[in-house]
Motif scaffolding. Structure first.
Motif, short mmCIF file in Angstrom:
data_model
loop_
_atom_site.label_atom_id
_atom_site.label_comp_id
_atom_site.label_asym_id
_atom_site.label_seq_id
_atom_site.Cartn_x
_atom_site.Cartn_y
_atom_site.Cartn_z
N UNK A 20 -1.26 -31.18 -1.65
CA UNK A 20 -1.52 -30.05 -0.78
C UNK A 20 -0.43 -28.99 -0.91
N UNK A 21 0.81 -29.43 -0.98
CA UNK A 21 1.92 -28.48 -1.16
C UNK A 21 1.78 -27.75 -2.49
N UNK A 22 1.39 -28.46 -3.53
CA UNK A 22 1.21 -27.84 -4.84
C UNK A 22 0.12 -26.79 -4.82
N UNK A 23 -0.99 -27.09 -4.15
CA UNK A 23 -2.10 -26.13 -4.06
C UNK A 23 -1.67 -24.90 -3.27
N UNK A 24 -0.93 -25.10 -2.19
CA UNK A 24 -0.47 -23.97 -1.38
C UNK A 24 0.49 -23.09 -2.18
N UNK A 53 -8.53 -9.57 -19.34
CA UNK A 53 -7.83 -9.83 -18.10
C UNK A 53 -8.11 -11.25 -17.61
N UNK A 54 -9.33 -11.73 -17.81
CA UNK A 54 -9.67 -13.10 -17.41
C UNK A 54 -8.82 -14.10 -18.19
N UNK A 55 -8.59 -13.86 -19.46
CA UNK A 55 -7.77 -14.76 -20.27
C UNK A 55 -6.32 -14.72 -19.81
N UNK A 56 -5.82 -13.53 -19.48
CA UNK A 56 -4.44 -13.41 -18.99
C UNK A 56 -4.28 -14.13 -17.66
N UNK A 57 -5.24 -13.96 -16.76
CA UNK A 57 -5.18 -14.63 -15.45
C UNK A 57 -5.29 -16.15 -15.62
N UNK A 58 -6.13 -16.60 -16.53
CA UNK A 58 -6.24 -18.04 -16.80
C UNK A 58 -4.93 -18.60 -17.33
N UNK A 59 -4.28 -17.88 -18.22
CA UNK A 59 -2.99 -18.33 -18.75
C UNK A 59 -1.94 -18.36 -17.63
N UNK A 60 -1.98 -17.35 -16.76
CA UNK A 60 -1.05 -17.32 -15.63
C UNK A 60 -1.30 -18.50 -14.69
N UNK A 61 -2.56 -18.82 -14.44
CA UNK A 61 -2.89 -19.96 -13.58
C UNK A 61 -2.40 -21.27 -14.19
N UNK A 62 -2.59 -21.43 -15.48
CA UNK A 62 -2.10 -22.65 -16.15
C UNK A 62 -0.58 -22.74 -16.08
N UNK A 63 0.11 -21.62 -16.27
CA UNK A 63 1.57 -21.62 -16.22
C UNK A 63 2.08 -21.95 -14.82
N UNK A 64 1.50 -21.33 -13.81
CA UNK A 64 1.92 -21.62 -12.44
C UNK A 64 1.61 -23.07 -12.10
N UNK A 65 0.46 -23.56 -12.52
CA UNK A 65 0.11 -24.95 -12.27
C UNK A 65 1.07 -25.92 -12.93
N UNK A 66 1.50 -25.60 -14.13
CA UNK A 66 2.47 -26.45 -14.83
C UNK A 66 3.82 -26.45 -14.12
N UNK A 67 4.25 -25.29 -13.65
CA UNK A 67 5.52 -25.18 -12.94
C UNK A 67 5.46 -25.99 -11.64
N UNK A 68 4.37 -25.83 -10.90
CA UNK A 68 4.22 -26.56 -9.64
C UNK A 68 4.17 -28.07 -9.89
N UNK A 69 3.44 -28.49 -10.91
CA UNK A 69 3.35 -29.92 -11.24
C UNK A 69 4.71 -30.48 -11.62
N UNK A 70 5.48 -29.74 -12.40
CA UNK A 70 6.81 -30.20 -12.79
C UNK A 70 7.74 -30.28 -11.57
N UNK A 71 7.61 -29.32 -10.67
CA UNK A 71 8.47 -29.32 -9.48
C UNK A 71 8.11 -30.47 -8.55
N UNK A 72 6.82 -30.76 -8.41
CA UNK A 72 6.40 -31.86 -7.52
C UNK A 72 6.71 -33.20 -8.15
N UNK A 73 6.55 -33.31 -9.46
CA UNK A 73 6.79 -34.59 -10.15
C UNK A 73 8.28 -34.92 -10.20
N UNK A 74 9.08 -33.92 -10.47
CA UNK A 74 10.51 -34.15 -10.70
C UNK A 74 11.26 -34.14 -9.43
#
Length: 74
Positions: A20-24, A53-74
């Motif tokens: 939930x914290x990661x999604x927020x 723009x859709x491709x740029x936003x998708x890449x941004x979403x993947x990058x933010x998701x990876x950062x959040x996942x790394x922060x929650x995991x580590x």
């Protein structure tokens, strides 16, 4: 025999809280990026069919998701 550590209530609750914290955090970051861009992302992607723009936003979403996942995991 079988390790069912993840089924314990404390572990399950902790996982749900971190998810939930990661999604927020992801949602807040997306809203910030949306506000920083000079145009309406949703209108450009959905109404005007701006594929670049859709491709740029998708890449941004993947990058933010990876950062959040790394922060929650580590």
């Amino acid at each position: 025999m079988f390790d069912i550590e993840w089924l314990k209530p404390g572990v399950l609750l902790g996982s749900m809280i971190f998810a939930l914290m990661g999604v927020v955090v992801f949602w807040v970051c997306f809203v910030i990026v949306d506000k920083l861009t000079p145009y309406d992302l949703w209108g450009e992607i959905v109404e005007k069919k701006n594929m670049a723009l859709a491709i740029v936003v998708a890449a941004m979403c993947l990058a933010i998701g990876q950062i959040v996942a790394a922060a929650v995991h580590g």
